[in-house]
Design an enzyme around this catalytic site. Structure first.
Site, PDB file in Angstrom:
ATOM      1  N   HIS A 308       0.730   4.236  -5.318  1.00 37.46           N
ATOM      2  CA  HIS A 308       0.273   3.675  -3.777  1.00 37.46           C
ATOM      3  C   HIS A 308       0.268   4.824  -2.882  1.00 37.46           C
ATOM      4  O   HIS A 308       0.738   5.538  -2.937  1.00 37.46           O
ATOM      5  CB  HIS A 308       1.596   2.766  -3.472  1.00 37.46           C
ATOM      6  CG  HIS A 308       0.998   1.771  -2.496  1.00 37.46           C
ATOM      7  ND1 HIS A 308       1.228   2.076  -1.099  1.00 37.46           N
ATOM      8  CD2 HIS A 308       0.618   0.334  -2.521  1.00 37.46           C
ATOM      9  CE1 HIS A 308       0.746   1.266  -0.332  1.00 37.46           C
ATOM     10  NE2 HIS A 308       0.413   0.033  -1.039  1.00 37.46           N
ATOM     11  N   ASP A 366       0.600  -5.266  -7.644  1.00 35.01           N
ATOM     12  CA  ASP A 366      -0.483  -5.917  -8.390  1.00 35.01           C
ATOM     13  C   ASP A 366      -0.230  -5.872  -9.797  1.00 35.01           C
ATOM     14  O   ASP A 366      -0.677  -6.739 -10.542  1.00 35.01           O
ATOM     15  CB  ASP A 366      -1.781  -4.996  -8.122  1.00 35.01           C
ATOM     16  CG  ASP A 366      -2.213  -5.105  -6.739  1.00 35.01           C
ATOM     17  OD1 ASP A 366      -2.326  -4.174  -5.912  1.00 35.01           O
ATOM     18  OD2 ASP A 366      -2.839  -6.122  -6.380  1.00 35.01           O
TER      19      ASP A 366
END
Ligand code: SDX
Length: 431
Positions: A308, A366
């Protein structure tokens, strides 16, 4: 923003420039460079905006080191556990937790805006059946401007509010219709006796031939997925919505731009890409080969669902999502699913691998949302449309905040030009 008496001094070729520093209520100070080009004749350079604050906002705060995510100050894990998606929508839109009467009125408003104009059904029939549902959503959301003219005047606060409600209410209907169309089943109208998440599942999975009863555990997991994806500071798609809005574009065009950006596999498309990666890996014994590829600088392969830009320890949403994944897998008895078995083993091996620890790569939101949606029976092509419908409230809230900001002006970045300097045209016979 809080003014400070602090300044940053920039010295270029012996000339010094004082740049004001503003203090936030949380997070890093910012250096105000709005007058830099006028004073010093230089631009700052920050492709990907890794060190750039594009705006000020009061909606969402992320601390990447602590793995903290706050919506209007409330931690995401508390909201996921104690609240529900439409209450979080109210919080994001209006800035406070609603009283019972306010919440009931808001939920009634959203419920009664879930149908779309009947003539929009014709849009779907213009697409190929195998069109990606995100292609359909980009098209249909943008086309909403052709049907809801009475909520496109962004100068009118009431029209902005109506457009906000319409978008939040209709995105599940549009996403469900894109799904039904792709599998050749009839569209299912929304039902006002179901809550937001249950209604979406009903529109996706019910068929006229038999009664479909939504399992409350699945509805709760769906609602939690919506909540965990609702907003996330100035991510790529939200920044796209803000930039589109800065030109004065209507709300439906701005949200369609956000849907288009979210589609990318590095962003909202990662949940689909993650499941496709897990299916390509096929079984736990193949994981070492893929881990090696992810580390190989000469190989473009990356572990989808890992890493991320901001979170450098863990994604707080992933922690909550993992709990839901375990609940859904237990309920559906799919813990023996080879894809899900591969996911659990990949998570275990990647978290134990020094390379990923050093690069601070861990499962993000996700990774787990894809596992839950797969277990629920959604095709991978529906993963990003579900992310898009969840994120609509974030896009709309940030769009609304921007329009209310007196500093709002058209976004127009500059560049570091590395092209040819001026040269004369050469006639074709002389080339
Ligand atoms: C979302 O912004 C948001 O908030 C987004 C989001 C939201 O809610 O809106 O949180 C939703 O988009 C989550 C992220 C989903 N994307 C993926 O899962 C795709 C896989 N992840 C990568 O593409 C990547 O991690 C990003 C894009 C998410 C973040 O990339 P960064 O921060 O720009 O980091 P980077 O690409 O510069 O990588 C840093 C290093 C590199 O190695 P070096 O060049 O330093 O040697 O880490 C490596 C990268 O090669 N790396 C990975 C990796 N991600 C980064 N290596 C293998 N697998 C990965 N997934």
């Amino acid at each position: 923003m809080a003014e400070t008496n602090k300044t940053a001094t920039l010295t270029i070729d012996g000339n010094s420039f004082e740049l004001p520093i503003h203090a936030p209520t949380a997070g890093p100070d910012v250096i105000d460079i709005r007058k830099l080009y006028g004073q010093a004749g230089v631009f700052t350079y920050d492709p990907g905006f890794t060190s750039t604050a594009s705006c000020d906002s009061t909606i969402t705060f992320i601390d990447g080191d602590k793995g903290e995510l706050l919506h209007r100050g409330y931690p995401i894990d508390q909201l996921a556990e104690k609240s529900h998606y439409l209450e979080v929508c109210f919080l994001l839109l209006y800035g406070y937790l609603p009283k019972a009467g306010e919440l009931e009125e808001f939920e009634n408003t959203i419920t009664r805006h879930t149908m779309i104009h009947e003539q929009m059904y014709n849009f779907f029939r213009g697409f190929r059946r195998d069109a990606h549902p995100m292609a359909v959503m980009v098209g249909v959301v943008g086309a909403m401007a052709a049907f809801y003219h009475d909520s496109t005047d962004i100068a009118d606060p009431r029209q902005r509010e109506i457009a906000s409600h319409r978008l939040i209410a209709k995105m599940p209907t549009i996403a469900a219709m894109a799904y039904k169309y792709s599998i050749g089943q009839p569209f299912v109208y929304p039902r006002n006796d179901l809550d937001y998440a249950a209604n979406f599942l009903h529109m996706c999975f019910s068929v006229p031939a038999e009664e479909y009863v939504v399992d409350p555990i699945l509805a709760r997991a769906m609602d939690r997925i919506f909540t965990l994806h609702a907003d996330h500071e100035q991510n790529a798609s939200t920044s796209t919505v803000r930039l589109a809005s800065s030109s004065g574009a209507n709300p439906f065009a701005c949200i369609a731009a956000g849907v288009a950006c979210l589609w990318g596999p590095a962003h909202g498309g990662a949940n689909q890409a993650c499941l496709e990666m897990l299916k390509e890996i096929g079984s736990p014994e193949n994981i070492p080969e893929y881990l090696a590829r992810a580390k190989d600088k000469d190989d473009s392969f990356r572990l989808m669902g890992f890493g991320h830009r901001v979170y450098k320890n863990f994604d707080p949403r992933a922690k909550v999502m993992k709990q839901s994944a375990d609940e859904v897998l237990d309920l559906l008895g799919v813990e023996n699913n080879p894809v899900l078995a591969t996911a659990k083993e990949l998570e275990k091996q990647a978290l134990a691998d020094p390379y990923f620890a050093e690069k601070k790569l861990f499962p993000n939101v996700d990774f787990y949302s894809g596992i839950i949606l797969e277990a629920m029976g959604f095709p991978t092509s529906m993963f990003t449309p579900i992310f898009a419908l969840s994120r609509t409230v974030g896009w709309v809230s940030q769009w609304k905040e921007m329009l209310n900001d007196p500093q709002n002006k058209i976004g127009r970045p500059r560049q570091l030009y590395l092209g040819e300097t001026e040269r004369d045209y050469v006639d074709i016979e002389n080339r």
